[in-house]
Design an enzyme around this catalytic site. Sequence first.
Site, mmCIF file in Angstrom:
data_model
loop_
_atom_site.group_PDB
_atom_site.id
_atom_site.type_symbol
_atom_site.label_atom_id
_atom_site.label_comp_id
_atom_site.label_asym_id
_atom_site.label_seq_id
_atom_site.Cartn_x
_atom_site.Cartn_y
_atom_site.Cartn_z
ATOM 1 N N ASP A 77 0.731 -1.303 -0.113
ATOM 2 C CA ASP A 77 -0.075 -0.115 0.075
ATOM 3 C C ASP A 77 0.928 1.162 0.188
ATOM 4 O O ASP A 77 0.476 2.145 -0.590
ATOM 5 C CB ASP A 77 -0.941 0.085 1.165
ATOM 6 C CG ASP A 77 -0.129 0.026 2.597
ATOM 7 O OD1 ASP A 77 0.545 -0.545 2.759
ATOM 8 O OD2 ASP A 77 -0.553 1.469 3.175
ATOM 9 N N ASP A 80 5.610 0.190 3.300
ATOM 10 C CA ASP A 80 5.902 -0.848 3.770
ATOM 11 C C ASP A 80 5.506 -2.231 3.139
ATOM 12 O O ASP A 80 5.582 -2.053 1.807
ATOM 13 C CB ASP A 80 5.006 -0.968 5.013
ATOM 14 C CG ASP A 80 3.349 -0.784 4.657
ATOM 15 O OD1 ASP A 80 3.221 -1.153 3.580
ATOM 16 O OD2 ASP A 80 2.641 -0.495 5.630
ATOM 17 N N TYR A 229 -5.467 1.043 8.889
ATOM 18 C CA TYR A 229 -6.489 1.244 7.978
ATOM 19 C C TYR A 229 -8.016 0.899 8.683
ATOM 20 O O TYR A 229 -8.657 -0.072 8.138
ATOM 21 C CB TYR A 229 -6.411 0.441 6.587
ATOM 22 C CG TYR A 229 -5.274 1.083 6.077
ATOM 23 C CD1 TYR A 229 -5.318 2.430 5.115
ATOM 24 C CD2 TYR A 229 -3.918 0.457 5.880
ATOM 25 C CE1 TYR A 229 -4.337 2.898 4.628
ATOM 26 C CE2 TYR A 229 -2.944 1.073 5.254
ATOM 27 C CZ TYR A 229 -2.987 2.333 4.674
ATOM 28 O OH TYR A 229 -2.032 2.658 3.864
#
Length: 488
Positions: A77, A80, A229
């Site tokens: 994303d 990472d 998230y």
Amino acid sequence: MRRGVSLRCCCLFLFLLLIENAHGNPNYREALAKSLLFFQGQRSGRLPKDQQITWRSNSGLSDGLFAHVDLTGGYYDAGDNVKFNFPMAFTTTMLSWSTLEYGKKMGPELQNARAAIRWATDYLLKCATATPGKLYVGVGDPNADHKCWERPEDMDTVRSVYSVSASNPGSDVAGETAAALAAASLVFRKGDPRYASLLLRTAKNVLQFAMQYRGAYSDSLGSAVCPFYCSYSGYKDELLWGAAWLFRATNDVTYYNFIKSVGDDGGTDVFSWDNKFAGAHVLLARGALLNRDKNFEPYRQEAEDFICRILPNSPFTTTQYTQGGLMYKMPESNLQYVTSISFLLTTYAKYMRATKHYFTCGNMVVNPGLLTNLAKRQVDYILGVNPIKMSYMVGFGPNFPRRIHHRGSSLPSLANHPQSIRCDGGFEPFFHSSNPNPNILVGAIVGGPNQNDGFPDDRSDYSHSEPATYINAAMVGPLAYFAGGKSG
């Protein structure tokens, strides 16, 4: 003599080009190409032969092993090595919407946009179909991963697999996955009807699951997705968003009836991977404007109320701007809001222009030019037309972030450092170094400047220096719009 004339013309052309750039007309076509190239740097899985970002190599080839399924592919994303499906699906929806609205303006980049979408949808299809009754929603333990600084090619952290089901629901992540698959089905409908049909069929099943088993995936998965998230805005917006995309893809009245039953958000001034209300309203307002369908009037009103909260001179504005003119919503990763809202502005302006529509915010008359000019100011700011002349797109212009918070970019490539770099091996000397990153992640848009238009270019300052797929995905549409000229 002729050579002298042509040289003079050439100098005049360069002079005019410099003036144009000084007044804020960056090369949008170059920026569009780079914004799509970035996605190659985020790829997980086995990389194809035509991979252009060559400092990346294969990674995550055993993803899904813990669940005895193949979950290779998809995107990391941000900086990472985790695959979080919630933001990945939103990224996919926005890439698809960009391609649907602006594909004709993309020129040769249209194929690259489709490739970027397909890299995600191939993975999302696996997640949705591998195990009946389950939707896989992520791979990699984020808590373990975030303690490490290592290349994706060297990952030795646990690749945990996360899923939602009837007993552990996730209407938000399922609704967004359905939106992504439905939107992508429209992109591939002409070029690859069989693939489009598979996407749409899967989207219907996933949305049915989201509607039938209600609940937030944060409640089901806890620390596997929070605080990274979390579904802060709840799941109602994803149900609306998913149904809106399935309605656009099928024209099935069942979805329209469901949309009406979902209800309203009570007003918003953001649009992001977490909060989809504004995007759903603009998408549904299309029915009121382009199709003259009175049933969609409430969504047109919602979309315009949202825009009235964004415009700086509107009596209803709730949006801050920096002294340099940048929309400022949140201190962390602010550019994600700037790119996504700019997308809605250009897209709503496009619908307005097609139907000669205008509206009012109190006594202020809003025409499409007002929206596109604001979006252009935001896009230009990101590309370097700002107080510190910093382009927030890596590899674009002479001055751009050199120390981005991104593992693969900040660590030497396998070609230059074939020995494995283990979990904590990347912190010294790489993460804590003040040297520029060895690998340039071309096209990456970082979190952006602070509220004073300043940018420290510090690798450890992730809220400003970390790129993310969803920042870029929303920028693709506005870049294509300005690259292709403002009409249409």
